[in-house]
Design a protein around this motif. Structure first.
Motif, mmCIF file in Angstrom:
data_model
loop_
_atom_site.group_PDB
_atom_site.id
_atom_site.type_symbol
_atom_site.label_atom_id
_atom_site.label_comp_id
_atom_site.label_asym_id
_atom_site.label_seq_id
_atom_site.Cartn_x
_atom_site.Cartn_y
_atom_site.Cartn_z
ATOM 1 N N PHE A 122 0.676 -0.725 -0.130
ATOM 2 C CA PHE A 122 0.104 0.252 -0.136
ATOM 3 C C PHE A 122 0.657 1.279 0.102
ATOM 4 C CE2 PHE A 122 -2.500 3.227 2.724
ATOM 5 C CZ PHE A 122 -3.624 2.646 1.429
ATOM 6 N N ALA A 123 0.901 2.235 -1.331
ATOM 7 C CA ALA A 123 1.823 3.347 -1.274
ATOM 8 C C ALA A 123 0.675 4.325 -0.607
ATOM 9 C CB ALA A 123 2.325 2.982 -2.554
ATOM 10 N N LEU A 124 1.170 5.193 0.546
ATOM 11 C CA LEU A 124 0.342 6.324 -0.055
ATOM 12 C C LEU A 124 1.038 7.643 0.882
ATOM 13 C CD1 LEU A 124 -2.191 8.005 1.347
ATOM 14 C CD2 LEU A 124 -2.246 6.706 3.040
ATOM 15 N N THR A 125 2.039 6.742 2.108
ATOM 16 C CA THR A 125 2.996 8.290 2.413
ATOM 17 C C THR A 125 3.648 8.443 1.548
ATOM 18 O OG1 THR A 125 2.653 6.909 4.499
ATOM 19 C CG2 THR A 125 4.968 8.515 4.380
ATOM 20 N N GLU A 126 4.229 9.349 1.584
ATOM 21 C CA GLU A 126 5.126 10.339 0.691
ATOM 22 C C GLU A 126 6.150 10.638 1.521
ATOM 23 O OE1 GLU A 126 1.734 10.631 -2.568
ATOM 24 O OE2 GLU A 126 3.158 12.700 -2.003
ATOM 25 N N PRO A 127 7.235 11.544 0.635
ATOM 26 C CA PRO A 127 8.705 12.308 1.374
ATOM 27 C C PRO A 127 8.067 13.416 2.488
ATOM 28 C CG PRO A 127 9.485 11.775 -0.751
ATOM 29 C CD PRO A 127 7.525 11.291 -0.811
ATOM 30 N N ASP A 128 6.904 13.603 1.692
ATOM 31 C CA ASP A 128 6.444 15.320 2.695
ATOM 32 C C ASP A 128 5.014 15.045 3.129
ATOM 33 O OD1 ASP A 128 8.889 17.133 2.520
ATOM 34 O OD2 ASP A 128 8.494 17.250 -0.067
ATOM 35 N N PHE A 165 1.399 -2.968 -6.579
ATOM 36 C CA PHE A 165 1.022 -1.641 -4.741
ATOM 37 C C PHE A 165 -0.506 -0.672 -5.716
ATOM 38 C CE2 PHE A 165 5.709 -1.774 -6.245
ATOM 39 C CZ PHE A 165 6.091 -2.439 -5.000
ATOM 40 N N THR A 166 -0.845 -0.814 -3.752
ATOM 41 C CA THR A 166 -1.640 0.186 -4.300
ATOM 42 C C THR A 166 -2.037 1.450 -4.134
ATOM 43 O OG1 THR A 166 -3.597 -1.673 -3.492
ATOM 44 C CG2 THR A 166 -4.388 0.573 -3.099
ATOM 45 N N VAL A 167 -1.041 2.120 -5.050
ATOM 46 C CA VAL A 167 -0.636 3.703 -5.310
ATOM 47 C C VAL A 167 -2.429 4.204 -5.115
ATOM 48 C CG1 VAL A 167 0.477 5.171 -6.196
ATOM 49 C CG2 VAL A 167 0.929 2.725 -6.487
ATOM 50 N N MET A 168 -2.004 5.589 -3.777
ATOM 51 C CA MET A 168 -2.745 7.071 -4.135
ATOM 52 C C MET A 168 -2.056 7.839 -4.755
ATOM 53 S SD MET A 168 -5.292 5.642 -2.628
ATOM 54 C CE MET A 168 -5.939 4.278 -2.217
ATOM 55 N N ALA A 169 -2.874 8.579 -6.061
ATOM 56 C CA ALA A 169 -2.192 9.219 -6.836
ATOM 57 C C ALA A 169 -3.110 10.187 -6.825
ATOM 58 C CB ALA A 169 -1.461 8.795 -8.257
ATOM 59 N N ARG A 170 -2.982 11.878 -6.944
ATOM 60 C CA ARG A 170 -3.576 12.791 -7.472
ATOM 61 C C ARG A 170 -3.725 12.720 -8.946
ATOM 62 N NH1 ARG A 170 -5.364 16.416 -4.749
ATOM 63 N NH2 ARG A 170 -3.871 16.386 -3.108
ATOM 64 N N THR A 171 -5.230 12.819 -9.257
ATOM 65 C CA THR A 171 -6.171 13.181 -10.976
ATOM 66 C C THR A 171 -6.380 14.542 -10.810
ATOM 67 O OG1 THR A 171 -7.502 12.238 -10.028
ATOM 68 C CG2 THR A 171 -6.199 10.351 -11.157
ATOM 69 N N GLY A 172 -7.524 14.859 -9.678
ATOM 70 C CA GLY A 172 -7.896 16.112 -9.568
ATOM 71 C C GLY A 172 -6.685 16.966 -8.993
ATOM 72 N N SER A 180 -6.215 8.990 -6.167
ATOM 73 C CA SER A 180 -7.486 8.441 -6.661
ATOM 74 C C SER A 180 -6.609 6.980 -6.740
ATOM 75 C CB SER A 180 -7.502 8.231 -8.828
ATOM 76 O OG SER A 180 -8.204 9.106 -8.961
ATOM 77 N N ALA A 181 -7.003 5.927 -6.783
ATOM 78 C CA ALA A 181 -5.607 4.791 -6.084
ATOM 79 C C ALA A 181 -6.025 4.232 -7.697
ATOM 80 C CB ALA A 181 -6.910 3.763 -5.652
ATOM 81 N N PHE A 182 -4.939 3.095 -7.214
ATOM 82 C CA PHE A 182 -4.531 3.046 -9.003
ATOM 83 C C PHE A 182 -3.856 1.315 -8.182
ATOM 84 C CE2 PHE A 182 -4.294 7.097 -10.041
ATOM 85 C CZ PHE A 182 -4.775 7.253 -11.173
ATOM 86 N N VAL A 183 -4.109 0.456 -9.049
ATOM 87 C CA VAL A 183 -3.596 -0.792 -8.466
ATOM 88 C C VAL A 183 -2.222 -1.075 -9.450
ATOM 89 C CG1 VAL A 183 -3.527 -3.379 -8.682
ATOM 90 C CG2 VAL A 183 -5.231 -1.738 -8.184
ATOM 91 N N VAL A 184 -1.106 -0.992 -9.100
ATOM 92 C CA VAL A 184 0.278 -0.631 -10.159
ATOM 93 C C VAL A 184 0.649 -2.395 -10.358
ATOM 94 C CG1 VAL A 184 2.223 0.710 -10.155
ATOM 95 C CG2 VAL A 184 0.094 1.710 -9.650
ATOM 96 N N PRO A 185 1.052 -3.063 -10.522
ATOM 97 C CA PRO A 185 2.019 -4.159 -11.108
ATOM 98 C C PRO A 185 3.852 -3.710 -10.826
ATOM 99 C CG PRO A 185 0.673 -5.060 -12.644
ATOM 100 C CD PRO A 185 0.773 -3.080 -12.206
#
Length: 379
Positions: A122-128, A165-172, A180-185
């Protein structure tokens, strides 16, 4: 909700035996090697532990929340690293797909996760971005029938061994609604990993940065097929995860209590076992009482969860209390062991370091306090 008490008793007894006969003897090896032995991972797969919370329709055990925490109590008795290997598949690595994924996403990924053939992360946390999860900066830009991801995720549990990885990324736009949440191999072009992190504790649990550099993923990788719901998905996942962590903390506290009692019975000072000294007895009593309180909180909250009640406040309370509680129990365990407790020859030393992380991930103690207060004031 326990559906069949006999079946659950058999499962917990099997896990308890596995923990004591296979995992406890391997703790020192994990500390030295900073890795879980492959044969133990294979045994976890055979026991179905990678799919405890995944529905039976997709190859998992489909445990209710109450059943899951009963197993988590047992797993928590061993070094936290062992639980972490299967933790992401049962929690934050799979739950996003379970609660909000499309049927196609469920049919493809969940059986693989349930069997342990793939490990999710699960990929949510980022450096900042840590506690302020709504401020995710990793960007996902639509490009035809694909999205292009750019950004870095940090401290991602199981990333070095993950297959997806379940990745949280900004689409808006800004704020939680733009995520938005993405499933990324793992083998996606443009996805790379940083060096394995060197941590204070929980050796054997691997974490590292996950880096997206023009990483292209198909549009069907959006969980649920709809943009802007990623933050809500993450929050749904974290509620269950926090309760699971509270159960693991309780199991660790019970292990520390047992280690302390065993040492207090055999260590002699001033002509008698230290367990006969009242100040040692006081520490033992406090630790046992707090561990019991943690178990009661977790079981009660799990039952409410299974009954369909809103458990935001209760899950946060359980996570807050149990993660803080196990830290106090670990501190007393070291104190009871005296100088021996500071030595790596005794398991309380690494547990003292290991349990510190529980107050940080899946929401810090301060975040839990904010959640609890908000629920009280808005109730």
């Amino acid at each position: 909700m326990i559906r069949d008490s006999d079946v659950l008793s058999t499962l917990t007894a099997t896990v308890r035996r596995f923990v004591r006969e296979r995992l406890l003897p391997a703790e020192a090896r994990v500390e030295d090697d900073n890795a879980i032995p492959a044969e133990l991972v294979a045994e976890m797969r055979a026991l179905g532990l990678f799919g405890m919370s995944i529905p039976e329709a997709y190859g998992g055990l489909g445990l209710t929340m109450e059943e899951e925490v009963m197993v988590a109590f047992e797993l928590g008795y061993a070094s936290p690293a062992f639980r972490s290997v299967i933790g992401t598949n049962n929690g934050i690595g799979s739950q996003g797909i379970i609660v909000d994924g499309t049927e196609a996403q469920k049919q493809y990924w969940l059986p693989l996760m349930a069997s342990g053939a793939v490990i999710g992360s699960f990929a949510l946390t980022e450096p900042d971005v840590g506690s302020d999860a709504g401020s995710v900066r990793t960007a996902a830009v639509r490009d035809g029938d694909h999205y292009v991801l750019n950004g870095t995720k940090r401290y991602i549990t199981n990333a070095p061994v993950a297959d997806v990885f379940t990745v949280m990324a900004r689409t808006g736009g800004p704020g939680p609604g733009g995520i938005s949440a993405f499933v990324v191999p793992r083998d996606s072009i443009g996805l790379s990993l940083g060096p394995v992190d060197k941590k204070m504790g929980q050796r054997g649990t691997r974490t590292c940065d996950v880096i997206f550099d023009n990483c292209r993923v198909p549009a069907v990788a959006v969980i649920g097929g709809v943009e802007g719901k990623g933050f809500k998905t993450a929050m749904k996942v974290l509620n269950r995860g926090r309760l699971h962590i509270a159960a693991v903390c309780t199991g660790a506290a019970e292990r520390l209590c047992d280690e302390s009692v065993s040492f207090a019975r055999t260590r002699v000072q001033f002509g008698k076992p230290i367990g006969e000294h009242q100040l040692i007895q006081a520490m033992l009593a406090d630790s046992a009482t707090e561990a019991f309180a943690g178990r009661a909180m977790v079981v009660e909250t799990a039952r409410r969860f299974d009954a369909g009640e809103r458990i935001v406040q209760h899950a946060a309370s359980a996570k807050l209390f149990c993660s803080e509680m196990v830290g106090r129990v670990a501190d007393r365990a070291v104190q009871i062991h005296g100088g021996a407790g500071y030595m790596q020859a005794y398991p309380v030393e690494h547990f003292y370091r290991d349990v510190r992380l529980f107050r940080l991930y899946e929401g810090t103690s301060q975040i839990q306090q904010i959640i609890i207060a908000r629920e009280l004031l808005n109730g």
